[in-house]
Design a protein around this motif. Structure first.
Motif, PDB file in Angstrom:
ATOM      1  N   GLY A 192     -44.775 -41.391  87.862  1.00  0.00           N
ATOM      2  CA  GLY A 192     -44.254 -42.074  88.741  1.00  0.00           C
ATOM      3  C   GLY A 192     -44.290 -43.555  88.421  1.00  0.00           C
ATOM      4  N   LEU A 193     -43.287 -44.381  89.056  1.00  0.00           N
ATOM      5  CA  LEU A 193     -43.304 -45.657  88.631  1.00  0.00           C
ATOM      6  C   LEU A 193     -43.439 -46.499  89.943  1.00  0.00           C
ATOM      7  CD1 LEU A 193     -40.156 -46.314  86.534  1.00  0.00           C
ATOM      8  CD2 LEU A 193     -42.339 -46.536  85.846  1.00  0.00           C
ATOM      9  N   PRO A 194     -44.302 -47.756  89.751  1.00  0.00           N
ATOM     10  CA  PRO A 194     -44.275 -48.529  91.069  1.00  0.00           C
ATOM     11  C   PRO A 194     -43.140 -49.407  91.220  1.00  0.00           C
ATOM     12  CG  PRO A 194     -45.480 -49.612  89.056  1.00  0.00           C
ATOM     13  CD  PRO A 194     -44.758 -48.331  88.595  1.00  0.00           C
ATOM     14  N   GLU A 195     -42.212 -48.533  91.860  1.00  0.00           N
ATOM     15  CA  GLU A 195     -40.855 -49.185  92.137  1.00  0.00           C
ATOM     16  C   GLU A 195     -40.671 -50.350  92.893  1.00  0.00           C
ATOM     17  OE1 GLU A 195     -37.358 -47.060  91.572  1.00  0.00           O
ATOM     18  OE2 GLU A 195     -38.488 -45.043  90.615  1.00  0.00           O
ATOM     19  N   LEU A 196     -41.507 -50.104  94.020  1.00  0.00           N
ATOM     20  CA  LEU A 196     -41.395 -51.376  95.134  1.00  0.00           C
ATOM     21  C   LEU A 196     -42.225 -52.854  94.312  1.00  0.00           C
ATOM     22  CD1 LEU A 196     -40.967 -52.548  97.782  1.00  0.00           C
ATOM     23  CD2 LEU A 196     -43.199 -51.542  98.393  1.00  0.00           C
ATOM     24  N   SER A 197     -42.965 -52.412  93.473  1.00  0.00           N
ATOM     25  CA  SER A 197     -43.619 -53.729  92.736  1.00  0.00           C
ATOM     26  C   SER A 197     -42.556 -54.232  91.803  1.00  0.00           C
ATOM     27  CB  SER A 197     -44.824 -53.526  91.756  1.00  0.00           C
ATOM     28  OG  SER A 197     -45.865 -52.670  92.961  1.00  0.00           O
ATOM     29  N   ALA A 218     -49.879 -52.134  84.937  1.00  0.00           N
ATOM     30  CA  ALA A 218     -50.078 -51.120  85.628  1.00  0.00           C
ATOM     31  C   ALA A 218     -49.140 -49.934  85.329  1.00  0.00           C
ATOM     32  CB  ALA A 218     -50.094 -51.269  87.135  1.00  0.00           C
ATOM     33  N   LEU A 219     -47.954 -50.086  84.498  1.00  0.00           N
ATOM     34  CA  LEU A 219     -47.005 -48.887  84.362  1.00  0.00           C
ATOM     35  C   LEU A 219     -47.682 -47.793  83.543  1.00  0.00           C
ATOM     36  CD1 LEU A 219     -43.870 -50.873  82.864  1.00  0.00           C
ATOM     37  CD2 LEU A 219     -44.285 -49.974  85.106  1.00  0.00           C
ATOM     38  N   PRO A 220     -47.331 -46.484  83.988  1.00  0.00           N
ATOM     39  CA  PRO A 220     -47.979 -45.422  83.454  1.00  0.00           C
ATOM     40  C   PRO A 220     -47.311 -45.239  81.885  1.00  0.00           C
ATOM     41  CG  PRO A 220     -46.225 -44.773  84.915  1.00  0.00           C
ATOM     42  CD  PRO A 220     -46.404 -46.135  84.947  1.00  0.00           C
ATOM     43  N   PRO A 268     -42.385 -43.476  99.192  1.00  0.00           N
ATOM     44  CA  PRO A 268     -41.250 -42.838  98.818  1.00  0.00           C
ATOM     45  C   PRO A 268     -40.257 -44.047  98.612  1.00  0.00           C
ATOM     46  CG  PRO A 268     -41.471 -43.036 101.292  1.00  0.00           C
ATOM     47  CD  PRO A 268     -42.552 -43.476 100.639  1.00  0.00           C
ATOM     48  N   PHE A 269     -40.493 -44.581  97.314  1.00  0.00           N
ATOM     49  CA  PHE A 269     -39.310 -45.500  96.900  1.00  0.00           C
ATOM     50  C   PHE A 269     -38.609 -45.261  95.519  1.00  0.00           C
ATOM     51  CE2 PHE A 269     -42.090 -47.941  99.477  1.00  0.00           C
ATOM     52  CZ  PHE A 269     -41.404 -48.607 100.284  1.00  0.00           C
ATOM     53  N   GLY A 270     -38.693 -43.959  95.166  1.00  0.00           N
ATOM     54  CA  GLY A 270     -38.001 -43.608  93.890  1.00  0.00           C
ATOM     55  C   GLY A 270     -36.727 -43.854  93.934  1.00  0.00           C
ATOM     56  N   ILE A 316     -35.337 -46.759  93.140  1.00  0.00           N
ATOM     57  CA  ILE A 316     -34.873 -48.069  93.378  1.00  0.00           C
ATOM     58  C   ILE A 316     -34.174 -48.529  92.089  1.00  0.00           C
ATOM     59  CG2 ILE A 316     -35.563 -50.464  93.995  1.00  0.00           C
ATOM     60  CD1 ILE A 316     -37.391 -49.295  96.096  1.00  0.00           C
ATOM     61  N   LEU A 317     -35.055 -48.521  91.060  1.00  0.00           N
ATOM     62  CA  LEU A 317     -34.583 -49.087  89.861  1.00  0.00           C
ATOM     63  C   LEU A 317     -34.877 -48.013  88.623  1.00  0.00           C
ATOM     64  CD1 LEU A 317     -36.837 -52.461  90.058  1.00  0.00           C
ATOM     65  CD2 LEU A 317     -34.207 -52.375  90.001  1.00  0.00           C
ATOM     66  N   PRO A 318     -33.849 -47.126  88.567  1.00  0.00           N
ATOM     67  CA  PRO A 318     -33.900 -46.009  87.545  1.00  0.00           C
ATOM     68  C   PRO A 318     -33.998 -46.558  86.323  1.00  0.00           C
ATOM     69  CG  PRO A 318     -31.628 -46.251  88.427  1.00  0.00           C
ATOM     70  CD  PRO A 318     -32.561 -47.386  89.281  1.00  0.00           C
ATOM     71  N   GLY A 319     -34.556 -45.698  85.363  1.00  0.00           N
ATOM     72  CA  GLY A 319     -34.543 -46.039  83.841  1.00  0.00           C
ATOM     73  C   GLY A 319     -35.897 -45.564  83.308  1.00  0.00           C
ATOM     74  N   GLY A 320     -36.878 -45.265  83.913  1.00  0.00           N
ATOM     75  CA  GLY A 320     -38.288 -44.571  83.483  1.00  0.00           C
ATOM     76  C   GLY A 320     -38.876 -45.871  83.063  1.00  0.00           C
ATOM     77  N   PRO A 321     -40.292 -45.467  82.509  1.00  0.00           N
ATOM     78  CA  PRO A 321     -41.186 -46.357  81.975  1.00  0.00           C
ATOM     79  C   PRO A 321     -40.637 -47.573  81.060  1.00  0.00           C
ATOM     80  CG  PRO A 321     -42.309 -44.499  82.173  1.00  0.00           C
ATOM     81  CD  PRO A 321     -40.679 -44.067  82.440  1.00  0.00           C
ATOM     82  N   ALA A 322     -40.084 -46.811  80.196  1.00  0.00           N
ATOM     83  CA  ALA A 322     -39.364 -47.755  78.989  1.00  0.00           C
ATOM     84  C   ALA A 322     -38.394 -48.629  79.583  1.00  0.00           C
ATOM     85  CB  ALA A 322     -38.630 -47.183  77.984  1.00  0.00           C
TER      86      ALA A 322
END
Length: 402
Positions: free
Chosen positions: A133-138, A125-127, A46-48, A50-56
């Motif tokens: 979902g994004l690996p936002e912790l990474s 590793a980005l989708p 549950p780290f959604g 943290i860094l908004p903006g999507g994969p782009a």
């Protein structure tokens, strides 16, 4: 770099290598990035937000980090190379080892490489889909590594300008040589000689500098073949191919001589292309003498640097003046001598420092006076065994009065 050597010498070479710490950082970064990204996707942590903006946005961020880290790494490497070139030309090419073994320089380069690799693995590793979902912790760790790299870069600039100062270089050489002196055999250890007749002489298999001798390995060979071994050159000497390297003596109570395989003896000898600290006590004195001699050369004419190098040498010579010439001896429990190796003689150290620098100090009274003061001080505390070499270098008036 050694061409042949003992296992301990090769291990030391790897441990002190410039590449080891950056390589550890790089492997750790790749493993951490793979593990953390996989953990986030698998466990849906549950780290959604943290860094908004999507994969782009994430790709843009990571691409910027990768580009910046490549530039940072190139800059650090360039600054390090310039520092090495300046130090080599200004002081001595033999002090480069001090910079290459500097852990701060290695850690700085390793941090930049780790940040670059971590971001690159996370980028891979980005989708592909926007709704995944994004690996936002990474991504947050990537940003933290960027901040850490910025701080380390500022400290690196401070550190490199500090260690390039000649006083720091001289102090570092002095500290390294003091550690070598502390590892010498105790001054009260009884002297020993190998009395048995020589039954075998092992030649050097290649030319180079003898930098390390594995005395424990040679002692095991001596016990196995019931003999004693004498190492002929001193660590730091240059040996030519085919020159006598080791003599094997028959034990006094042994009924017959046994030949020791030459290849096994050579496994205990490290012959390389350059001198290294450790058993080579004269290496530090050589560096300090080089700095003093280059400082007195007409092209540089830096008397203060020469004086500082001689002051550091004075302390080292004083520590050795109250000790006999080092002799490394390995004995059995019953006192039987199995291996004997001489260290560098005190007279040789005096010739390296006092005689060589005195030749260049003719037009520098300040240096000449300091050399006379050093020799005079050593004469007041030295063991009788060293006095002949010291008195020979006293000023003429002092020598006549004696």
């Amino acid at each position: 770099m050694s061409r042949t050597g003992t296992a301990s010498a090769r291990l030391t070479e790897v441990r002190d290598g410039f590449w080891l710490l950056p390589a550890v950082f790089a492997v750790g970064a790749v493993a951490s990035a793979i593990g953390l990204s996989a953990l986030e996707f698998r466990l849906n942590l549950p780290f959604g937000g943290i860094l908004p903006g999507g994969p782009a946005g994430a790709r843009s961020l990571l691409s910027s980090i990768i580009t910046a880290m490549i530039s940072f790494t190139a800059l650090v490497f360039s600054i390090t190379i310039v520092a090495l070139q300046l130090t080599s030309s200004q002081y001595s090419p033999r002090v480069l080892r001090t910079f290459l073994q500097d852990r701060i320089i290695q850690a700085t380069l390793g941090t930049f490489v780790a940040t670059f690799l971590f971001a690159m693995v996370v980028l891979a590793a980005l989708p592909a889909e926007e709704d995944e979902g994004l690996p936002e912790l990474s991504l947050a760790v990537s940003m933290a590594l960027v901040l850490a790299s910025s701080g380390i870069f500022i400290y690196y600039l401070h550190h490199i300008t500090t260690v390039m100062r000649v006083s720091q270089i001289i102090a570092s050489i002095g500290a390294q040589t003091r550690r070598s002196i502390e590892r010498l055999p105790p001054p009260d250890e009884p002297q020993a000689a190998v009395l048995g007749e020589v039954t075998q002489t092992v030649p050097a298999v290649e030319p180079g500098m003898l930098s390390h001798v594995d005395l424990a390995l040679l002692a095991r060979l001596a016990r196995q073949y019931d003999c004693a071994i004498t190492v002929l050159p001193v660590p730091g000497d240059f040996v030519v191919e085919g020159a006598p390297l080791v003599r094997v003596h028959r034990a006094t109570d042994s009924p017959a001589a046994r030949s020791v395989p030459a290849d096994r003896i050579n496994q205990g000898m490290t012959i390389g292309v350059e001198r290294t600290p450790g058993q080579d006590l004269g290496f530090g004195f050589r560096q300090l003498a080089d700095i003093a001699e280059r400082a007195l050369s007409p092209g540089i004419n830096d008397v203060t640097t020469a004086v500082r190098a001689l002051q550091e040498t004075h302390d080292l010579l004083r520590r050795l003046a109250i000790r006999p010439d080092p002799t490394h001896v390995v004995r059995d429990r019953d006192g039987t001598v199995r291996v004997r190796m001489n260290g560098i003689a005190y007279d040789t150290l005096l010739a390296m420092v006092i005689d060589d620098v005195r030749l260049l100090s003719g037009q520098q009274p300040r240096v000449a006076r300091l050399l006379d003061e050093i020799v005079g001080d050593l004469a007041t505390i030295a063991l009788p065994a060293h006095l002949t070499a010291i008195v020979r270098r006293l000023p003429s008036s002092a020598g006549d009065s004696d």
